[in-house]
Design an enzyme around this catalytic site. Sequence first.
Site, PDB file in Angstrom:
ATOM      1  N   GLN A 165       0.807  -1.220   0.000  1.00  0.00           N
ATOM      2  CA  GLN A 165       0.000   0.000   0.000  1.00  0.00           C
ATOM      3  C   GLN A 165       0.843   1.275   0.000  1.00  0.00           C
ATOM      4  O   GLN A 165       0.288   2.367  -0.065  1.00  0.00           O
ATOM      5  CB  GLN A 165      -0.930   0.011   1.217  1.00  0.00           C
ATOM      6  CG  GLN A 165      -1.970  -1.086   1.216  1.00  0.00           C
ATOM      7  CD  GLN A 165      -2.996  -0.949   0.107  1.00  0.00           C
ATOM      8  OE1 GLN A 165      -3.103   0.091  -0.533  1.00  0.00           O
ATOM      9  NE2 GLN A 165      -3.748  -2.000  -0.136  1.00  0.00           N
ATOM     10  N   HIS A 183      -0.246  -3.481  -9.082  1.00  0.00           N
ATOM     11  CA  HIS A 183      -1.551  -2.871  -9.326  1.00  0.00           C
ATOM     12  C   HIS A 183      -1.975  -1.906  -8.229  1.00  0.00           C
ATOM     13  O   HIS A 183      -3.017  -1.266  -8.348  1.00  0.00           O
ATOM     14  CB  HIS A 183      -2.623  -3.934  -9.556  1.00  0.00           C
ATOM     15  CG  HIS A 183      -2.995  -4.745  -8.353  1.00  0.00           C
ATOM     16  ND1 HIS A 183      -2.521  -6.006  -8.130  1.00  0.00           N
ATOM     17  CD2 HIS A 183      -3.833  -4.479  -7.327  1.00  0.00           C
ATOM     18  CE1 HIS A 183      -3.038  -6.495  -7.010  1.00  0.00           C
ATOM     19  NE2 HIS A 183      -3.837  -5.577  -6.502  1.00  0.00           N
ATOM     20  N   CYS A 301      -9.769  -8.540  -0.058  1.00  0.00           N
ATOM     21  CA  CYS A 301      -9.712  -9.991   0.089  1.00  0.00           C
ATOM     22  C   CYS A 301     -10.740 -10.526   1.067  1.00  0.00           C
ATOM     23  O   CYS A 301     -10.982 -11.723   1.128  1.00  0.00           O
ATOM     24  CB  CYS A 301      -8.311 -10.418   0.532  1.00  0.00           C
ATOM     25  SG  CYS A 301      -7.054 -10.083  -0.709  1.00  0.00           S
TER      26      CYS A 301
END
Length: 352
Positions: A165, A183, A301
Amino acid sequence: MPERIYLDHAATTPLRPEARAALEEGFALWANPSSPHAEGRKARAALEDARERVKRALDWEGEVIFTSGASEAAALALGHAKAGARLVSAVEHDAILKAASDAERLPVKANGALDLEILAEAVQREYPLVAVQQVNSETGNRQDLAAIAGIVHEAGGLLLADCAQSAGKMPLPPCDMAIISAHKFGGPIGVGALLVKDFAMLEPAGGQERGYRRGTENLPGALGMATALEACGDPYLDPAIFEPLDQLAQECRELGGTWLSDRLSGPTAYIRAIAMPKMSGSAQVMRFDMAGLSVSQGSACSSGTMKTSHVLQAMQVEPEVADRTIRASFGWNTTAEEVERFCEVWLELAKA
């Protein structure tokens, strides 16, 4: 303003145009980089160039092992590090917790910060490996990894920093290994890396990547990741884009909501956790969706489940507040108009 406003960048940030062009270059070069023929040698040269570009972009002087993403990098580090006991913070991403399911979990304080006194006691064992996120994917809290590294290294251990992050947005922390995922900063899906100070810290797994990772390397992905990292500016986003959130924070407090950044030891601008008064987080996600905005409840997730966030539980957030918390996160292409629209819709829902 686009018809759809995407504020779930902590899950997947849209692909940068520069990275898209690099992907196309990689597809044009495609051959197995391990093959000895001319095409393979050309692919190998492009792959090694991408590796060096990643190092330069991150100011990393160690090694880079390309992986399929952060989850594989975590499994590689936690499964093959030459270390003893595995210790992980209680607020780590599910990928870390699953890769080290038998690891000791280190508690955090109510402000999300790792309890350094307990850490100092826990590392008093033979050659521990400690895994800690630099920036939490649900709250945006930033850990003091300089202090954590000092404690771990004084005890003779290794520090694994989950930088999924934070890479591309802030400098890497002092650590022995780091996890990155393309990504998260505008690179392609399906590629990441484990950064290692020295290969001697890992047991070889056999296969590619100098014998430390099995599977044919994703050349287009590696080129796209390197290019996306190089495109990350300083600052990652203009701070002025976040100004509408300051006013929203004040109104949130006045309406009886909870602005989680108020509780955090190291809040960051790119990820905000907010609890709306009265309305559940799952209901908010649906209402925002109907209004044309994509937000999330917890990490990607686990957001498809109804379980309470383990991160908020570890921070001792009141269950009723945790239930009403959503996450809004921002990426390289977020605009001030999009942030303003999010604030407008949030207030409409909170006052309904």
